[in-house]
Design an enzyme around this catalytic site. Structure first.
Site, PDB file in Angstrom:
ATOM      1  N   TYR A 192      -0.979  -2.441  -7.857  1.00  0.00           N
ATOM      2  CA  TYR A 192      -0.813  -3.985  -7.513  1.00  0.00           C
ATOM      3  C   TYR A 192      -1.380  -4.725  -8.677  1.00  0.00           C
ATOM      4  CZ  TYR A 192      -2.459  -7.901  -4.543  1.00  0.00           C
ATOM      5  OH  TYR A 192      -2.767  -8.972  -4.232  1.00  0.00           O
ATOM      6  N   VAL A 193      -2.310  -4.061  -9.089  1.00  0.00           N
ATOM      7  CA  VAL A 193      -3.545  -5.005  -9.720  1.00  0.00           C
ATOM      8  C   VAL A 193      -1.883  -5.188 -11.035  1.00  0.00           C
ATOM      9  CG1 VAL A 193      -5.109  -4.739 -12.050  1.00  0.00           C
ATOM     10  CG2 VAL A 193      -5.442  -4.116  -9.787  1.00  0.00           C
TER      11      VAL A 193
END
Lengths: 216, 216
Positions: B131-132
């Site tokens: 996600y990051v």
């Protein structure tokens, strides 16, 4: 010329290190994830370095120092989970690009997917699309650098014996290619400076690898 | 000013469209994925447009035509599968950026993650890292454009009632923030031209949203 092979323990990687070690003017430094993968490469007389693509750029740059070229042929592959696709095919690739810049290594050969265009993303089957997206952004990142890059877009990979006969161009008809022949194409690209700044699709065909590369 | 809210049906999106419709000088166009999500927005008097972020750039650009600003607050969220993270948080975001350019809309407000730096990728827990990475590359893509962008990096989101009191700066101490207050910060950013070209972290604090934004 010394070449860091990222993903050396993969199927293309093993063929590539073998061909490199058999060649006259090139030697390989095999980047592997685990020490127990080293013996294959040591038997070929190749240097090895143990680095994980989830390590940071500084660690990868340290492994990159002193080589003349980097080949990225690592791949989570389209059949691992999309989490690894993000971490390896996208972010791992970008980290090796940044590591090459940090280490002052200008030559970079990327093994991409057959079609990583925006159109390919839109038309990809749902399960395959995240892989195409990851490869797309890694390719975009590389094109945006000042590195002497070549981006190779092989057709559907198979494990048949290589024939040394391929077809290569900006776009070719979709087809298969033995991994062994992809490895030949990589080595030929490294040895032919005219491939710098180019990208091409490649499938099995009827030209010698050298002729196909030269006529790009 | 008319604002396309991408991800209008999300929790932040619903607060945002509500605040926009209550404000004097701004009106919302809610981009939603399904027609059955429209009633909430129609009751607020907001225009709606049904587009999926997996549609192509041309389709998204068509929905973007005629607005003055785009807010990206869609999110597969860190808890959906990493396949959707790739397709929505990365590629969906980039497609809305490209759609804004294609539609001639210069103002773009991105709701990012609290920390999308290279360091944050390296230190993220394995399940959160993809996600990051996705948010990192979307932010990089936006910074690289000529759009009048603002990138908002909210702290850990919660569903408490908003207080209208926040702390905002390039970097702030990690903390929480109600989604309702994130929506206030977005609207305040749209209304304050000095936020153009800036990005900031924001958590619950002791300044009014307007003061916090002005003192960036």
């Amino acid at each position: 010329m010394k070449v860091l092979v990222v993903g050396a323990n993969g199927q293309i990687g093993k063929h590539l290190v073998t061909f490199i070690q058999e060649s006259e003017n090139v030697e390989a430094k095999a980047m592997i994830r685990k020490e127990e993968q080293a013996s294959f490469f040591k038997e070929l007389g190749a240097e090895t370095v143990v680095v994980d693509l989830e390590d940071d750029i500084e660690t990868i740059a340290k492994a990159t120092e002193g080589v003349d070229a980097v080949v990225f042929t690592a791949g989570s592959g389209p059949h691992t989970g999309p989490d690894k696709t993000v971490m390896i095919d996208l972010d791992g690739a970008v980290k090796t690009i940044e590591a090459s810049k940090a280490a002052g290594v200008n030559r970079y050969v990327m093994i991409s997917s057959f079609d990583t265009t925006r159109e390919a993303i839109q038309s990809a089957p749902e399960s395959f699309a995240p892989y195409v997206v990851a490869k797309h952004y890694a390719d975009v990142w590389l094109r945006d650098t000042d590195l002497d890059y070549t981006i190779i877009h092989p057709g559907r990979l198979n494990n048949e014996d290589g024939t040394g006969q391929v077809e290569a161009a900006s776009t070719v008809e979709r087809g298969e290619i033995p991994r062994e022949d992809v490895a030949r194409v990589i080595l030929a690209s490294l040895e032919d400076q005219t491939t710098i700044g180019k990208e091409f699709q490649v499938v099995a065909g009827d030209k010698s690898v050298q002729d196909a590369i030269q006529s790009l």
